[in-house]
Scaffold this motif. Structure first.
Motif, mmCIF file in Angstrom:
data_model
loop_
_atom_site.group_PDB
_atom_site.id
_atom_site.type_symbol
_atom_site.label_atom_id
_atom_site.label_comp_id
_atom_site.label_asym_id
_atom_site.label_seq_id
_atom_site.Cartn_x
_atom_site.Cartn_y
_atom_site.Cartn_z
ATOM 1 N N ASN A 45 -10.269 -1.564 65.668
ATOM 2 C CA ASN A 45 -11.089 -1.703 64.324
ATOM 3 C C ASN A 45 -12.215 -0.828 64.214
ATOM 4 O O ASN A 45 -12.855 -0.720 63.159
ATOM 5 C CB ASN A 45 -11.521 -3.408 64.643
ATOM 6 N N SER A 49 -12.321 1.504 60.976
ATOM 7 C CA SER A 49 -13.294 1.317 59.888
ATOM 8 C C SER A 49 -13.552 2.692 59.207
ATOM 9 O O SER A 49 -14.180 2.895 58.196
ATOM 10 C CB SER A 49 -14.424 0.824 60.468
ATOM 11 N N PHE A 50 -13.398 3.831 60.195
ATOM 12 C CA PHE A 50 -13.643 5.156 59.383
ATOM 13 C C PHE A 50 -12.858 5.715 58.280
ATOM 14 O O PHE A 50 -12.814 6.749 57.758
ATOM 15 C CB PHE A 50 -13.659 6.324 60.713
ATOM 16 N N PHE A 51 -11.568 5.047 58.418
ATOM 17 C CA PHE A 51 -10.597 5.183 57.436
ATOM 18 C C PHE A 51 -10.343 4.019 56.321
ATOM 19 O O PHE A 51 -9.488 4.036 55.777
ATOM 20 C CB PHE A 51 -9.214 5.464 57.995
ATOM 21 N N SER A 52 -11.473 3.143 56.272
ATOM 22 C CA SER A 52 -11.235 2.209 55.385
ATOM 23 C C SER A 52 -10.105 1.209 55.619
ATOM 24 O O SER A 52 -9.517 0.836 54.466
ATOM 25 C CB SER A 52 -11.340 2.695 53.736
ATOM 26 N N SER A 53 -9.827 1.167 56.686
ATOM 27 C CA SER A 53 -8.594 0.220 57.252
ATOM 28 C C SER A 53 -9.037 -1.397 57.152
ATOM 29 O O SER A 53 -10.036 -1.576 57.166
ATOM 30 C CB SER A 53 -8.356 0.572 58.704
ATOM 31 N N ILE A 54 -8.044 -2.119 56.845
ATOM 32 C CA ILE A 54 -8.303 -3.486 56.641
ATOM 33 C C ILE A 54 -8.438 -4.004 58.223
ATOM 34 O O ILE A 54 -7.915 -3.267 59.213
ATOM 35 C CB ILE A 54 -7.125 -4.247 56.009
#
Length: 241
Positions: A45, A49-54
């Motif tokens: 996670n 978050s650095f790649f706009s992941s869910i």
């Protein structure tokens, strides 16, 4: 997200961790290390978050379907991801025609084998108290919601831990020395003897004095790992921690 979920946002990581560990134990056997699962989930996670992941977490339904289909390697995740992307890109307009009852039936059929109802009888015979957190979680999850159900189950189990800490099991015996001097020996059955148990230990000592008379008392702390000195209202007390 904070404005929409409010204080319930604190339950999101708790549910994610509990769900991931539960899936790992259900399909991975007894060799699963919950600490490693937590670290892997946290790092996924953080970097995602650095790649706009869910948010990254496990899925009971997909894991159950993969398990029932005979999937043995992580390559099954590639097929699952491919099907999900194709479904989102091509089949989304047609999903509205699928009855929710049909979708629910698919999920129930996939995860129904995970219900370990056979453990209820051994728990009832061994320790009925262990059934209370599970029953609280099950009932509240159905009536109120999964989030509050899990939170209530965790709090119920924590309450039992606090109760056992504040009410340790003590054995009281009367013995005598080689010179026939009687004294009372109080032994804790385990090393969990913490500061909240002060009043309980004091009451046990008082009852022992009333029952056996005003004779010396020995508190056997050989299995207690450590002690700390804390100031009581009237005297200094040795409190293990």
């Amino acid at each position: 997200m904070v404005s929409e979920l409010g204080v319930n946002i604190a339950l999101v990581p708790v549910i994610a961790v509990l769900g991931n560990v539960a899936i790992s134990k259900a399909f991975g056997g007894s060799g699963i290390n919950p600490t490693k699962e937590l670290v892997a989930l946290s790092l996924s996670n953080v970097f995602g978050s650095f790649f706009s992941s869910i948010p990254v977490t496990g899925s009971f339904s997909r894991s159950a379907v993969n398990h029932a289909s005979g999937v043995k390697t992580p390559i099954g995740g590639i097929y699952t991801g491919t099907l999900v992307l194709l479904a989102l890109g091509l089949l989304t307009p047609y999903f509205q025609y699928i009855p929710k009852a049909a979708l629910s039936a698919v999920i129930i059929s996939a995860v129904i084998f995970m219900i370990e109802y056979e453990v209820i009888r051994p728990l009832w015979r061994c320790n009925k108290r262990e059934l209370i957190p599970g029953a609280v979680t099950f009932v509240l999850s159905l009536v109120v919601g999964v989030e509050l159900g899990l939170l209530a189950g965790v709090l119920a189990d924590l309450a039992f831990v606090v109760y056992r800490t504040a009410r340790p099991v003590l054995t009281v015996d009367v013995t005598s020395t080689s010179t026939e001097v009687q004294y009372i020996v109080i032994r804790p059955r385990h090393s969990l003897l913490y500061f909240p148990a002060v009043e309980w230990v004091r009451n046990v000592i008082s009852k022992a004095i009333k029952k056996h008379g005003n004779i010396p008392i020995v508190l056997d702390c050989r299995i207690v790992h450590g002690t700390s000195m804390r100031r009581g209202s009237r005297s200094w007390l040795l409190i293990p921690f």
